[in-house]
Design a protein around this motif. Structure first.
Motif, short mmCIF file in Angstrom:
data_model
loop_
_atom_site.label_atom_id
_atom_site.label_comp_id
_atom_site.label_asym_id
_atom_site.label_seq_id
_atom_site.Cartn_x
_atom_site.Cartn_y
_atom_site.Cartn_z
N TYR A 112 13.81 19.09 -4.90
CA TYR A 112 13.63 17.74 -5.43
C TYR A 112 12.42 17.08 -4.75
O TYR A 112 11.60 16.44 -5.41
CB TYR A 112 14.88 16.89 -5.21
CG TYR A 112 16.10 17.39 -5.92
CD1 TYR A 112 16.14 17.44 -7.32
CD2 TYR A 112 17.22 17.80 -5.22
CE1 TYR A 112 17.27 17.91 -7.98
CE2 TYR A 112 18.35 18.26 -5.88
CZ TYR A 112 18.36 18.31 -7.26
OH TYR A 112 19.47 18.77 -7.92
N LEU A 125 12.47 9.46 -3.30
CA LEU A 125 13.35 10.15 -4.24
C LEU A 125 14.33 9.21 -4.92
O LEU A 125 14.81 9.49 -6.01
CB LEU A 125 14.14 11.24 -3.52
CG LEU A 125 13.32 12.43 -3.06
CD1 LEU A 125 14.19 13.38 -2.25
CD2 LEU A 125 12.71 13.16 -4.24
N GLY A 128 17.30 9.92 -7.75
CA GLY A 128 16.99 11.15 -8.45
C GLY A 128 17.14 11.06 -9.95
O GLY A 128 16.87 12.02 -10.67
#
Length: 164
Positions: A112, A125, A128
């Protein structure tokens, strides 16, 4: 041999600060996103050159066998189009950048964090959901053109492009 330093900073203030920090180098380029840096580097490459190299800390699965259907998948960066055999579909900039990463190294698991750095150009992030949304849209477009390769989620790690 001259070197080139490419810096990425999203705000004008950050770009000015970065220019001061790297100003002693022979040649430098400061851009506002990873997408701009990639576009510049693509201009330097000759047609048909290698795709983006895998990130250093990537998790690598078994590569697909030679002649696997992934090789028939084409991402036209000039037109920002996904092509599978005779069919094509347009891509948004985020979809394009994500697919370039995954298709450039079939079988490799992109974490990720690696994808976020490569596609969004930063380390944030969040939850997500932004990445999952783009992956969902790319999966839909792969299906729309009837492509055999699919994007597989690797639980807790990231995504990879698989032959089927």
């Amino acid at each position: 041999m001259p070197s080139l330093v490419i810096g990425i900073a999203s705000s004008a203030a950050e770009r000015r600060q970065l220019a001061q920090l790297i100003g002693g180098t022979e040649t430098f380029l400061i851009v506002s996103s990873a997408h701009q840096a990639r576009r510049f580097l693509d201009l330097l490459r000759t047609p048909g050159a290698a795709r983006p190299a895998p990130a250093r800390d990537a998790v690598v699965d078994e590569p697909p066998p030679d002649g696997a259907p992934v090789s028939e998948l084409d991402v036209d960066s000039d037109r920002r189009v996904l092509r599978w055999r005779e069919r094509e579909v347009g891509l948004t900039p985020l979809e394009h950048d994500l697919l370039v990463c995954l298709a450039g190294t079939p079988g490799q698991v992109w974490t990720y964090a690696q994808l976020h750095r490569a596609v969004w150009g930063n380390d944030h992030l969040g939850r997500g959901s932004d990445m999952h949304s783009v992956v969902r849209r790319v999966r839909r477009k792969l299906g729309r053109v009837g492509a055999a390769p699919t994007i597989h989620a690797v639980r807790g790690i990231g995504f990879r492009l698989a032959p089927s």
